[in-house]
Design an enzyme around this catalytic site. Structure first.
Site, PDB file in Angstrom:
ATOM      1  N   SER A  77       4.576  -7.569   4.206  1.00  0.00           N
ATOM      2  CA  SER A  77       3.610  -7.220   3.159  1.00  0.00           C
ATOM      3  C   SER A  77       3.892  -8.091   1.940  1.00  0.00           C
ATOM      4  O   SER A  77       5.047  -8.451   1.680  1.00  0.00           O
ATOM      5  CB  SER A  77       3.747  -5.754   2.747  1.00  0.00           C
ATOM      6  OG  SER A  77       2.988  -5.496   1.564  1.00  0.00           O
ATOM      7  N   TYR A 113       9.116   1.212   0.178  1.00  0.00           N
ATOM      8  CA  TYR A 113       8.251   0.418   1.072  1.00  0.00           C
ATOM      9  C   TYR A 113       8.479  -1.071   0.843  1.00  0.00           C
ATOM     10  O   TYR A 113       8.661  -1.845   1.789  1.00  0.00           O
ATOM     11  CB  TYR A 113       6.794   0.792   0.807  1.00  0.00           C
ATOM     12  CG  TYR A 113       5.779   0.023   1.633  1.00  0.00           C
ATOM     13  CD1 TYR A 113       5.604   0.287   2.986  1.00  0.00           C
ATOM     14  CD2 TYR A 113       4.978  -0.968   1.045  1.00  0.00           C
ATOM     15  CE1 TYR A 113       4.663  -0.409   3.734  1.00  0.00           C
ATOM     16  CE2 TYR A 113       4.042  -1.666   1.784  1.00  0.00           C
ATOM     17  CZ  TYR A 113       3.884  -1.385   3.130  1.00  0.00           C
ATOM     18  OH  TYR A 113       2.961  -2.080   3.870  1.00  0.00           O
TER      19      TYR A 113
HETATM   20  N1  LIG Z   1      -3.142  -1.741   4.877  1.00  0.00           N
HETATM   21  C1  LIG Z   1      -2.534  -2.530   4.004  1.00  0.00           C
HETATM   22  O1  LIG Z   1      -2.984  -2.684   2.858  1.00  0.00           O
HETATM   23  C2  LIG Z   1      -1.290  -3.270   4.398  1.00  0.00           C
HETATM   24  C3  LIG Z   1      -0.857  -4.297   3.533  1.00  0.00           C
HETATM   25  C4  LIG Z   1       0.288  -5.012   3.873  1.00  0.00           C
HETATM   26  C5  LIG Z   1       0.967  -4.702   5.018  1.00  0.00           C
HETATM   27  N2  LIG Z   1       0.533  -3.694   5.846  1.00  0.00           N
HETATM   28  C6  LIG Z   1       1.328  -3.430   7.047  1.00  0.00           C
HETATM   29  O2  LIG Z   1       0.501  -3.593   8.185  1.00  0.00           O
HETATM   30  C7  LIG Z   1       0.974  -2.766   9.239  1.00  0.00           C
HETATM   31  C8  LIG Z   1      -0.176  -1.923   9.754  1.00  0.00           C
HETATM   32  O3  LIG Z   1      -0.653  -1.146   8.672  1.00  0.00           O
HETATM   33  P1  LIG Z   1      -2.088  -0.448   8.678  1.00  0.00           P
HETATM   34  O4  LIG Z   1      -2.659  -0.641   7.337  1.00  0.00           O
HETATM   35  O5  LIG Z   1      -2.876  -0.839   9.874  1.00  0.00           O
HETATM   36  O6  LIG Z   1      -1.621   1.066   8.785  1.00  0.00           O
HETATM   37  P2  LIG Z   1      -2.322   2.310   9.468  1.00  0.00           P
HETATM   38  O7  LIG Z   1      -3.783   2.176   9.414  1.00  0.00           O
HETATM   39  O8  LIG Z   1      -1.678   3.507   8.842  1.00  0.00           O
HETATM   40  O9  LIG Z   1      -1.853   2.187  11.002  1.00  0.00           O
HETATM   41  C9  LIG Z   1      -0.486   2.294  11.290  1.00  0.00           C
HETATM   42  C10 LIG Z   1      -0.257   2.018  12.758  1.00  0.00           C
HETATM   43  O10 LIG Z   1       1.149   2.124  12.984  1.00  0.00           O
HETATM   44  C11 LIG Z   1       1.381   3.146  13.931  1.00  0.00           C
HETATM   45  N3  LIG Z   1       2.576   3.896  13.624  1.00  0.00           N
HETATM   46  C12 LIG Z   1       2.873   4.566  12.480  1.00  0.00           C
HETATM   47  N4  LIG Z   1       4.066   5.171  12.615  1.00  0.00           N
HETATM   48  C13 LIG Z   1       4.519   4.869  13.856  1.00  0.00           C
HETATM   49  C14 LIG Z   1       5.686   5.196  14.577  1.00  0.00           C
HETATM   50  N5  LIG Z   1       6.636   5.975  14.064  1.00  0.00           N
HETATM   51  N6  LIG Z   1       5.824   4.730  15.828  1.00  0.00           N
HETATM   52  C15 LIG Z   1       4.862   3.947  16.387  1.00  0.00           C
HETATM   53  N7  LIG Z   1       3.732   3.605  15.758  1.00  0.00           N
HETATM   54  C16 LIG Z   1       3.570   4.059  14.499  1.00  0.00           C
HETATM   55  C17 LIG Z   1       0.165   4.046  13.900  1.00  0.00           C
HETATM   56  O11 LIG Z   1       0.047   4.674  15.160  1.00  0.00           O
HETATM   57  P3  LIG Z   1      -0.130   6.274  15.374  1.00  0.00           P
HETATM   58  O12 LIG Z   1      -1.289   6.706  14.538  1.00  0.00           O
HETATM   59  O13 LIG Z   1      -0.357   6.394  16.834  1.00  0.00           O
HETATM   60  O14 LIG Z   1       1.169   6.913  14.938  1.00  0.00           O
HETATM   61  C18 LIG Z   1      -0.949   3.035  13.631  1.00  0.00           C
HETATM   62  O15 LIG Z   1      -1.354   2.433  14.833  1.00  0.00           O
HETATM   63  C19 LIG Z   1       2.126  -1.953   8.656  1.00  0.00           C
HETATM   64  O16 LIG Z   1       3.360  -2.553   8.990  1.00  0.00           O
HETATM   65  C20 LIG Z   1       1.877  -2.035   7.163  1.00  0.00           C
HETATM   66  O17 LIG Z   1       3.061  -1.857   6.432  1.00  0.00           O
HETATM   67  C21 LIG Z   1      -0.577  -2.973   5.549  1.00  0.00           C
END
Ligand SMILES: NC(=O)c1ccc[n+]([C@@H]2O[C@H](COP(=O)([O-])OP(=O)(O)OC[C@H]3O[C@@H](n4cnc5c(N)ncnc54)[C@H](OP(=O)(O)O)[C@@H]3O)[C@@H](O)[C@H]2O)c1
Length: 298
Positions: free
Chosen positions: A151, A165
């Site tokens: 991130s 985070y």
């Molecule tokens: N959205 C942003 O603005 C942003 C910005 C920078 C970086 N990121 C990074 O991008 C990645 C994806 O984020 P996102 O925005 O797509 O988040 P999200 O919409 O909350 O999705 C999170 C994903 O991770 C899975 N997950 C969460 N806890 C887990 C666990 N304990 N074991 C296995 N799977 C797990 C969830 O699966 P389940 O629902 O099945 O648990 C879901 O598929 C993360 O690493 C996040 O830190 C996001």
């Protein structure tokens, strides 16, 4: 729960390859799974709390003629992460691309943050990355790719409540550099895609920080999961593991040093298709941090 689909020959750039994406049931991970399947890979996704959504991603890939697998694996559980890699290898006969995407964000300022939340953040966002790479490295061959989802918060924090985070994502950035060095002799690259704010369940439009963060960006909009998936699709196109500046197909021009990560918001956006990378000798040769602070489209 595990399910697979096995259909058709794929002809994209990842035809015949196998990719494992952790946290592929929703958001950025689901978009990466769809993208890499479209590129031709057989795709495994892990999930924890969303079995139906993981199954829906599998069905969608299957409907488009791909091969897919959903494996329940809580990233906080070391054995489950190892099992997800093993199941992928058993089902598809190997692994070529590992995308460490699963991540959680538990907000909270220092006065109220629980140690349990701290430990879970570290387990899911950092330890699971190491465990998955350690297990996958037993199977990855020369040309293998590891792509971590970090991130931009690893480098900048614009609002309260994200110190833990940010710490986990800074750890992922550092881990990436070290793993890139460890695995380079085997011809395996390790890269870290660092998205900026991206519209997902983790960062919903009606969330507490959405407007604040988006207004700090020059383009005044969050990125989309599909745009981040494009970044993930990029390193596997790098010839010999070297990345080049410019459009994915422009491989004649070596990329120029651009370290967007040291700048304060608003970020310099000279070229929205630019992939800004830190440029050290090691990272040029075997991986590094790909920064997508403004929702880069590749
Ligand atoms: N959205 C942003 O603005 C942003 C910005 C920078 C970086 N990121 C990074 O991008 C990645 C994806 O984020 P996102 O925005 O797509 O988040 P999200 O919409 O909350 O999705 C999170 C994903 O991770 C899975 N997950 C969460 N806890 C887990 C666990 N304990 N074991 C296995 N799977 C797990 C969830 O699966 P389940 O629902 O099945 O648990 C879901 O598929 C993360 O690493 C996040 O830190 C996001």
């Amino acid at each position: 729960m595990t399910s697979t689909t096995n259909t058709t020959n794929r002809t994209g750039g990842l035809a015949g390859k196998v990719a494992l994406i952790t946290g592929g049931s929703r958001g950025i991970g689901a978009a990466i799974a769809r993208r890499l399947a479209r590129d031709g890979a057989a795709v495994a996704v892990t999930y924890n709390a969303s079995p139906e959504k993981a199954e829906a991603v599998v069905r969608e890939i299957e409907a488009a003629g791909g091969r897919a697998l959903a494996v329940r694996a809580d990233s906080a559980d070391v054995g489950a992460v190892r099992n997800a890699v093993a199941t992928t290898v058993e089902t598809f006969g190997g692994i070529d691309v590992l995308v460490n995407n699963a991540g959680i964000l538990v907000h909270g300022t220092v006065d109220q943050y629980s140690i349990d939340d701290f430990d879970r953040m570290v387990a899911v966002n950092v330890r699971a990355v190491f465990v998955a790479v350690q297990e996958a490295a037993r199977h990855l061959k020369s040309g293998g790719r590891v792509i971590n989802i970090g991130s931009m918060v690893a480098d900048r924090t614009g609002f309260p409540g994200v110190s833990v985070y940010g710490m986990t994502k800074a750890a992922v950035a550092s881990l990436t550099r070290g793993l890139a060095i460890d695995l380079a002799p085997r011809g395996i690259t390790v890269n870290n895609v660092q998205p900026g704010p991206t519209e997902t369940d983790m960062n919903p439009k009606d969330g507490p920080h959405y407007d604040l963060v988006v207004n700090m960006l020059p383009v005044k909009r969050a990125g989309t999961a599909d745009e981040i998936a494009g970044m993930v699709s990029y390193p596997r196109q790098c010839r010999g593991g070297l990345c080049y500046r410019g459009q994915p197909d422009d491989r004649r021009r070596p990329h120029r040093v651009t370290d967007a990560t040291t700048a304060s918001p608003p970020l310099p956006v000279a070229d929205r298709t630019l992939i800004a990378r830190r440029d050290t000798d090691v990272e040029q040769k075997c991986g590094g941090n790909l920064v997508a602070p403004e929702g880069v489209t590749v």
